[in-house]
Design a protein around this motif. Structure first.
Motif, mmCIF file in Angstrom:
data_model
loop_
_atom_site.group_PDB
_atom_site.id
_atom_site.type_symbol
_atom_site.label_atom_id
_atom_site.label_comp_id
_atom_site.label_asym_id
_atom_site.label_seq_id
_atom_site.Cartn_x
_atom_site.Cartn_y
_atom_site.Cartn_z
ATOM 1 N N UNK A 160 1.139 -1.212 0.231
ATOM 2 C CA UNK A 160 -0.254 -0.017 0.324
ATOM 3 C C UNK A 160 1.188 0.938 -0.277
ATOM 4 N N UNK A 161 2.123 0.948 0.687
ATOM 5 C CA UNK A 161 2.798 1.877 1.248
ATOM 6 C C UNK A 161 3.536 2.552 -0.554
ATOM 7 N N UNK B 51 -13.307 1.114 -9.513
ATOM 8 C CA UNK B 51 -15.152 1.242 -8.843
ATOM 9 C C UNK B 51 -15.418 -0.169 -9.712
ATOM 10 N N UNK B 52 -15.303 -0.699 -10.695
ATOM 11 C CA UNK B 52 -15.553 -1.713 -10.866
ATOM 12 C C UNK B 52 -15.448 -3.431 -10.406
ATOM 13 N N UNK B 53 -13.782 -3.351 -10.041
ATOM 14 C CA UNK B 53 -12.955 -4.901 -9.037
ATOM 15 C C UNK B 53 -13.319 -3.794 -7.368
ATOM 16 N N UNK B 54 -14.418 -2.807 -7.605
ATOM 17 C CA UNK B 54 -14.764 -3.279 -5.894
ATOM 18 C C UNK B 54 -16.124 -3.948 -6.083
ATOM 19 N N UNK B 55 -16.778 -3.809 -6.434
ATOM 20 C CA UNK B 55 -18.884 -3.849 -7.420
ATOM 21 C C UNK B 55 -17.973 -5.821 -7.569
ATOM 22 N N UNK C 25 -7.231 -4.996 3.997
ATOM 23 C CA UNK C 25 -5.007 -5.090 4.174
ATOM 24 C C UNK C 25 -4.903 -6.390 2.829
ATOM 25 N N UNK C 26 -5.216 -7.213 2.405
ATOM 26 C CA UNK C 26 -4.990 -8.263 1.977
ATOM 27 C C UNK C 26 -5.178 -8.163 0.218
ATOM 28 N N UNK C 27 -5.524 -7.214 -0.264
ATOM 29 C CA UNK C 27 -6.791 -7.654 -1.286
ATOM 30 C C UNK C 27 -5.766 -6.424 -2.431
ATOM 31 N N UNK C 28 -4.915 -6.212 -2.168
ATOM 32 C CA UNK C 28 -4.473 -5.261 -3.078
ATOM 33 C C UNK C 28 -4.834 -4.829 -4.361
ATOM 34 N N UNK C 29 -4.130 -6.364 -4.762
ATOM 35 C CA UNK C 29 -3.633 -6.857 -6.565
ATOM 36 C C UNK C 29 -5.622 -6.729 -6.856
ATOM 37 N N UNK C 30 -6.428 -7.123 -5.790
ATOM 38 C CA UNK C 30 -7.749 -7.617 -6.481
ATOM 39 C C UNK C 30 -8.325 -6.207 -6.787
ATOM 40 N N UNK C 31 -8.249 -4.648 -5.976
ATOM 41 C CA UNK C 31 -8.666 -3.722 -5.732
ATOM 42 C C UNK C 31 -8.340 -2.476 -7.227
ATOM 43 N N UNK C 32 -6.921 -3.047 -6.974
ATOM 44 C CA UNK C 32 -6.451 -1.818 -8.370
ATOM 45 C C UNK C 32 -5.930 -3.355 -9.108
ATOM 46 N N UNK C 33 -5.793 -4.110 -9.581
ATOM 47 C CA UNK C 33 -5.565 -4.505 -10.792
ATOM 48 C C UNK C 33 -5.299 -3.798 -11.651
ATOM 49 N N UNK C 34 -5.607 -3.825 -12.824
ATOM 50 C CA UNK C 34 -4.591 -2.981 -13.745
ATOM 51 C C UNK C 34 -4.417 -1.429 -12.910
ATOM 52 N N UNK D 218 -12.751 -2.438 6.022
ATOM 53 C CA UNK D 218 -13.659 -3.450 5.267
ATOM 54 C C UNK D 218 -14.527 -3.069 4.459
ATOM 55 N N UNK D 219 -13.996 -3.516 3.154
ATOM 56 C CA UNK D 219 -15.120 -3.204 2.292
ATOM 57 C C UNK D 219 -16.954 -4.108 2.904
#
Length: 172
Positions: A38-39, A105-109, A121-130, A166-167
């Motif tokens: 994240x940092x 936004x699409x990734x969060x949905x 915390x463990x989902x940075x790749x899933x959240x940001x994606x490309x 937490x989302x």
């Protein structure tokens, strides 16, 4: 897997000569602390913004040098431009940021569709994606807030760091 063998996770950033070029190599962060990516992502994102600005300035300087070698035309270069270089750069960055916010936004949905409550915390790749390495927390906050406004998810906790949040879906 290497992560299981070393107990380190990785964050890879492609390094290019110019924004449109293929990567020359990858800058790799090896980490164990789940806050590290994240940092690092925020630092890389800021550096990428500065780098894009420097590339634009260099392109403009080359373009102006080329124009100064051309014979005088009916209009000056500045008269032909519809925006100042600063306005043009700001518009380019706004478009990039809007694309990133939409993607996040699409990734969060998608995440909230799979699971109604997801610690970030463990989902940075899933959240940001490309958008990883380009977008940063301000873009994640904007995407999250837009989804709250649209009624998809519950508001974020503004009293804590976003990676500690937490989302949660509206129905979770």
């Amino acid at each position: 897997s290497t992560t299981q063998d070393t107990r380190y996770d990785t964050f890879c950033v492609p390094v290019r000569r110019r924004p449109t070029h293929l990567p020359l190599f990858l800058l790799v962060l090896f980490f164990r602390n789940p806050v590290a990516p994240w940092k690092f992502n925020d630092a890389v994102s800021g550096a990428n913004a500065d780098w894009r600005a420097a590339c634009r300035e260099e392109d403009l300087a080359e373009e102006l040098a080329r124009k100064s070698q051309e014979p005088d035309g009916l209009f000056t270069y500045d008269e032909v431009r519809s925006q100042s270089p600063e306005e043009e750069a700001a518009e380019i960055e706004r478009k990039l940021e809007a694309e990133w916010i939409s993607q996040i936004g699409d990734n969060l949905r998608q995440l909230v569709a799979k699971e109604s409550s997801i610690p970030l915390l463990g989902k940075i790749n899933d959240i940001y994606g490309p958008t990883l390495g380009q977008a940063r927390e301000k873009h994640l906050r904007a995407a999250w807030d837009a989804l709250v406004k649209a009624g998809f998810i519950k508001p974020r906790n503004t009293k804590i760091k976003i990676y500690k949040d937490t989302l949660t879906g509206r129905h979770g």
